[in-house]
Write a protein that holds these residues in place. Structure first.
Motif, PDB file in Angstrom:
ATOM      1  N   PRO A 112       0.815  -1.229   0.000  1.00  0.00           N
ATOM      2  CA  PRO A 112       0.000   0.000   0.000  1.00  0.00           C
ATOM      3  C   PRO A 112       0.846   1.277   0.000  1.00  0.00           C
ATOM      4  CG  PRO A 112      -0.754  -1.537   1.686  1.00  0.00           C
ATOM      5  CD  PRO A 112       0.534  -2.078   1.151  1.00  0.00           C
ATOM      6  N   ALA A 113       2.000   1.240   0.663  1.00  0.00           N
ATOM      7  CA  ALA A 113       2.848   2.440   0.753  1.00  0.00           C
ATOM      8  C   ALA A 113       3.484   2.781  -0.592  1.00  0.00           C
ATOM      9  CB  ALA A 113       3.930   2.234   1.813  1.00  0.00           C
ATOM     10  N   VAL A 114       3.963   1.768  -1.303  1.00  0.00           N
ATOM     11  CA  VAL A 114       4.665   2.003  -2.567  1.00  0.00           C
ATOM     12  C   VAL A 114       3.691   2.307  -3.691  1.00  0.00           C
ATOM     13  CG1 VAL A 114       6.129   0.910  -4.330  1.00  0.00           C
ATOM     14  CG2 VAL A 114       6.644   0.594  -1.902  1.00  0.00           C
ATOM     15  N   LEU A 115       2.624   1.528  -3.787  1.00  0.00           N
ATOM     16  CA  LEU A 115       1.699   1.668  -4.910  1.00  0.00           C
ATOM     17  C   LEU A 115       0.612   2.704  -4.662  1.00  0.00           C
ATOM     18  CD1 LEU A 115       1.151  -2.089  -5.798  1.00  0.00           C
ATOM     19  CD2 LEU A 115       2.802  -0.498  -6.764  1.00  0.00           C
ATOM     20  N   GLY A 116       0.350   2.988  -3.413  1.00  0.00           N
ATOM     21  CA  GLY A 116      -0.798   3.832  -3.081  1.00  0.00           C
ATOM     22  C   GLY A 116      -2.006   2.945  -2.822  1.00  0.00           C
ATOM     23  N   TRP A 117      -2.890   3.457  -2.007  1.00  0.00           N
ATOM     24  CA  TRP A 117      -4.032   2.668  -1.556  1.00  0.00           C
ATOM     25  C   TRP A 117      -4.893   2.169  -2.711  1.00  0.00           C
ATOM     26  CZ3 TRP A 117      -5.225  -0.167   2.286  1.00  0.00           C
ATOM     27  CH2 TRP A 117      -6.534  -0.523   2.552  1.00  0.00           C
ATOM     28  N   GLU A 118      -5.207   3.021  -3.689  1.00  0.00           N
ATOM     29  CA  GLU A 118      -6.123   2.632  -4.768  1.00  0.00           C
ATOM     30  C   GLU A 118      -5.552   1.520  -5.642  1.00  0.00           C
ATOM     31  OE1 GLU A 118      -9.349   3.331  -5.363  1.00  0.00           O
ATOM     32  OE2 GLU A 118      -9.196   4.303  -3.407  1.00  0.00           O
TER      33      GLU A 118
END
Length: 196
Positions: A112-118
């Protein structure tokens, strides 16, 4: 020297395995492309050629991890012929497998941190959430889960399991982690029994 498709596939496989070890051990932020390339016995240029960037390599590793988790969920659910037990076994397997050391950091912390939540949620929807939806759909078509909207049930159960896995992944004390996992699995069983 021309490389064959098999050579390319072997290079990609080796890069993914080495990168997975590095990202598991050091995390995304401290994972070095130079070290990954060196341990995979390729050039840094080869990493960029196949994955475009460090984030691209991480995304490929995350997809590999999620695919393996999905496979294990199917195997666990298939241990029973009973649809309710299949649902529980699959959900139970997700919580356990997602929090295993070789999956936890990549899937739950850095993902989630690297890619972003969505983007992370979209990947989750394509794997674990899709499996959950399919199981619930089968159950609903066979007369189970009457009066429950399939989409709502899928999102609620998926959210509960993701949150439980994220919580368990943060616990560092082994004894506390073991007890918390047991508590979580007992609560999951009661939750599923509650909608039966």
């Amino acid at each position: 020297m021309r490389r064959t498709k098999q050579d390319t596939a072997e290079t990609i496989h080796k890069l993914l395995e080495v990168a997975r070890q590095h990202f598991t051990r050091h995390g995304y932020a401290d994972g070095s492309l130079e070290d990954i390339a060196k341990d995979a016995e390729v050039t840094r240029g080869a990493v960029y050629h196949h994955f475009g960037s460090k984030k691209g390599l991480f995304l490929a590793v995350l997809e590999l991890v999620q695919s393996e988790v999905a496979q294990r969920l199917e195997e666990e659910a298939a241990r029973s012929e009973d649809l309710w037990e299949q649902l529980y076994l699959g959900c139970r397997a997700f919580v356990i497998v997602a929090t295993e050391p070789n999956n936890r950091r990549i899937m739950l912390i850095d993902g989630p941190a690297v890619l972003g939540w969505e983007e992370w949620r979209q990947l989750d929807e394509q794997q674990s959430m899709r499996q959950l939806h399919e199981q619930l759909d089968i159950m609903q078509r066979q007369g189970y889960l009457k009066g429950i909207r399939l989409e709502a049930a899928t999102h609620l159960l998926s959210g509960a399991m993701n949150e439980a896995a994220l919580w368990l992944a943060q616990i560092t004390d082994p004894a506390e982690a073991e007890q918390s996992l047991e508590d979580c699995l007992q609560t999951l069983r009661r939750l599923l029994d509650g909608i039966r």
